[in-house]
Design an enzyme around this catalytic site. Structure first.
Site, mmCIF file in Angstrom:
data_model
loop_
_atom_site.group_PDB
_atom_site.id
_atom_site.type_symbol
_atom_site.label_atom_id
_atom_site.label_comp_id
_atom_site.label_asym_id
_atom_site.label_seq_id
_atom_site.Cartn_x
_atom_site.Cartn_y
_atom_site.Cartn_z
ATOM 1 N N TRP A 11 2.146 -1.883 -3.657
ATOM 2 C CA TRP A 11 1.782 -1.946 -2.235
ATOM 3 C C TRP A 11 1.853 -0.580 -1.557
ATOM 4 O O TRP A 11 1.378 -0.430 -0.434
ATOM 5 C CB TRP A 11 2.722 -2.903 -1.501
ATOM 6 C CG TRP A 11 2.471 -4.357 -1.767
ATOM 7 C CD1 TRP A 11 1.696 -4.900 -2.760
ATOM 8 C CD2 TRP A 11 2.997 -5.459 -1.016
ATOM 9 N NE1 TRP A 11 1.724 -6.266 -2.672
ATOM 10 C CE2 TRP A 11 2.503 -6.642 -1.613
ATOM 11 C CE3 TRP A 11 3.845 -5.562 0.092
ATOM 12 C CZ2 TRP A 11 2.828 -7.913 -1.128
ATOM 13 C CZ3 TRP A 11 4.169 -6.824 0.569
ATOM 14 C CH2 TRP A 11 3.665 -7.984 -0.032
ATOM 15 N N LYS A 12 2.516 0.386 -2.218
ATOM 16 C CA LYS A 12 2.762 1.699 -1.581
ATOM 17 C C LYS A 12 3.436 1.467 -0.222
ATOM 18 O O LYS A 12 4.174 0.488 -0.081
ATOM 19 C CB LYS A 12 1.450 2.479 -1.459
ATOM 20 C CG LYS A 12 0.698 2.504 -2.793
ATOM 21 C CD LYS A 12 -0.354 3.543 -2.867
ATOM 22 C CE LYS A 12 -1.014 3.461 -4.235
ATOM 23 N NZ LYS A 12 -1.887 4.576 -4.516
ATOM 24 N N HIS A 95 5.398 7.662 -10.282
ATOM 25 C CA HIS A 95 4.040 7.551 -9.728
ATOM 26 C C HIS A 95 3.566 8.951 -9.326
ATOM 27 O O HIS A 95 4.363 9.783 -8.884
ATOM 28 C CB HIS A 95 4.046 6.613 -8.520
ATOM 29 C CG HIS A 95 2.659 6.274 -8.065
ATOM 30 N ND1 HIS A 95 1.920 7.131 -7.283
ATOM 31 C CD2 HIS A 95 1.871 5.203 -8.323
ATOM 32 C CE1 HIS A 95 0.729 6.581 -7.076
ATOM 33 N NE2 HIS A 95 0.668 5.418 -7.690
ATOM 34 N N GLU A 97 2.155 9.966 -6.807
ATOM 35 C CA GLU A 97 2.476 10.339 -5.417
ATOM 36 C C GLU A 97 3.924 10.813 -5.315
ATOM 37 O O GLU A 97 4.240 11.671 -4.478
ATOM 38 C CB GLU A 97 2.188 9.149 -4.480
ATOM 39 C CG GLU A 97 0.674 8.967 -4.311
ATOM 40 C CD GLU A 97 0.207 7.544 -4.069
ATOM 41 O OE1 GLU A 97 1.012 6.685 -3.669
ATOM 42 O OE2 GLU A 97 -0.999 7.281 -4.298
ATOM 43 N N GLY A 173 -6.927 5.542 -5.515
ATOM 44 C CA GLY A 173 -7.305 5.414 -4.112
ATOM 45 C C GLY A 173 -8.629 6.079 -3.764
ATOM 46 O O GLY A 173 -8.970 6.230 -2.596
ATOM 47 N N GLY A 234 -4.681 -0.334 -3.776
ATOM 48 C CA GLY A 234 -5.427 -0.884 -2.644
ATOM 49 C C GLY A 234 -5.766 -2.367 -2.774
ATOM 50 O O GLY A 234 -5.547 -3.148 -1.835
HETATM 51 P P1 PGA Z 1 -5.401 2.298 -6.358
HETATM 52 O O1 PGA Z 1 -3.881 2.786 -6.631
HETATM 53 O O2 PGA Z 1 -5.579 0.995 -7.070
HETATM 54 O O3 PGA Z 1 -5.471 2.143 -4.868
HETATM 55 O O4 PGA Z 1 -6.292 3.373 -6.880
HETATM 56 C C1 PGA Z 1 -3.294 2.633 -7.886
HETATM 57 C C2 PGA Z 1 -1.886 3.176 -7.852
HETATM 58 O O5 PGA Z 1 -1.644 4.201 -7.189
HETATM 59 O O6 PGA Z 1 -0.970 2.620 -8.489
#
Ligand code: PGA
Length: 249
Positions: A11-12, A95, A97, A173, A234
């Site tokens: 879900w981030k 991850h 990020e 993303g 997403g």
């Molecule tokens: P995304 O993200 O499906 O929005 O590309 C995947 C993730 O970062 O785990």
């Protein structure tokens, strides 16, 4: 070897108590008919809500990060034991990020993986190259380096209880998915690398693809021989899309 599929939502930093209720309830209901394992990785404050809605269902839940430390003076950190307290089965580690915005090194990711395993969690260990790295033809070297750090720390024994997620950074993303063949190539590389430590563990380890996986590309990606499911960003925020991906697994 027949490996079961896993479709995990990431879900981030999205959600709210009110909004999550309908999403979690829909996932709980819809997941009961799908063959794949299903899980959601929610922000820390919503773990109790995930537990309350998902307990007794087939849907597992987890967090998106964990401290490498067991306890102590680490303001703002959350330990693996705390995640276990909230019924988590999974935790995402490394991850991209976290690696890029929080400077997480390969060694730190390996230490977090070890901490998660020690607490009985299943770490979902993310690896993947940036666009620059792909264009410089160093994808294999980057993914191997990221994987080797984890293998060196937890060994094949630890790897047997982990999940790997290949997430090309340029696909996260962006709506730009790796082609099934591009993804399969890296998944095969990951499995072969683990096989150098232990062939049985390599044959059984679950390797997810992540990066703009959607209902319209999920089935083809997951039909590749070394793609055992997805880590979904997403599309995991929309119950219908997430469940359609899970059904394709
Ligand atoms: P995304 O993200 O499906 O929005 O590309 C995947 C993730 O970062 O785990």
């Amino acid at each position: 070897m027949m490996r079961s599929k896993l479709v995990a939502g990431n879900w981030k930093m999205h959600g709210s108590l009110a909004g999550n209720l309908s999403l979690l309830t829909a996932v709980r209901q819809g997941a009961s008919d799908v063959g794949a394992e299903v899980a959601v990785c929610v922000p820390f404050p919503y773990l109790e809500q995930a537990r309350s809605v998902l307990s007794g269902s087939k849907v597992g839940w987890g967090a998106q990060d964990v401290s490498q430390h067991a306890q102590g003076a680490y303001t703002g950190e959350v330990s693996a034991a705390m995640l276990v307290d909230f019924g988590c089965r999974y935790v995402i580690v490394g991850h991209s990020e976290r690696r890029s915005y929080h400077g997480e090194s390969d060694e730190l990711v390996a230490a977090k993986t070890e901490a998660a395993l020690a607490a009985g969690l299943t770490p979902i260990v993310c690896v993947g190259e940036t666009l620059e790295e792909r264009e410089a033809n160093v994808t294999d070297a980057v993914v191997t380096r990221q994987l080797d750090a984890v293998l060196a720390r937890v060994g094949a024994v630890g790897m047997a209880r982990a999940v790997i997620a290949y997430e090309p950074v340029w696909a996260i993303g962006t709506g730009r998915t790796a082609t099934p063949l591009q993804a399969q190539e890296v998944h095969a590389l990951i499995r072969a690398r683990i096989a150098q430590s232990d062939a049985t563990v390599a044959a059984g380890v679950c390797i997810l693809y992540g990066g703009s996986m959607k209902p319209n590309n999920a089935a083809e990606l997951m039909s590749q021989p070394d793609i055992d499911g997805g880590l979904i960003g997403g599309a995991s925020l929309l119950a219908a899309d997430f469940l359609a991906i899970a059904a394709a697994g």
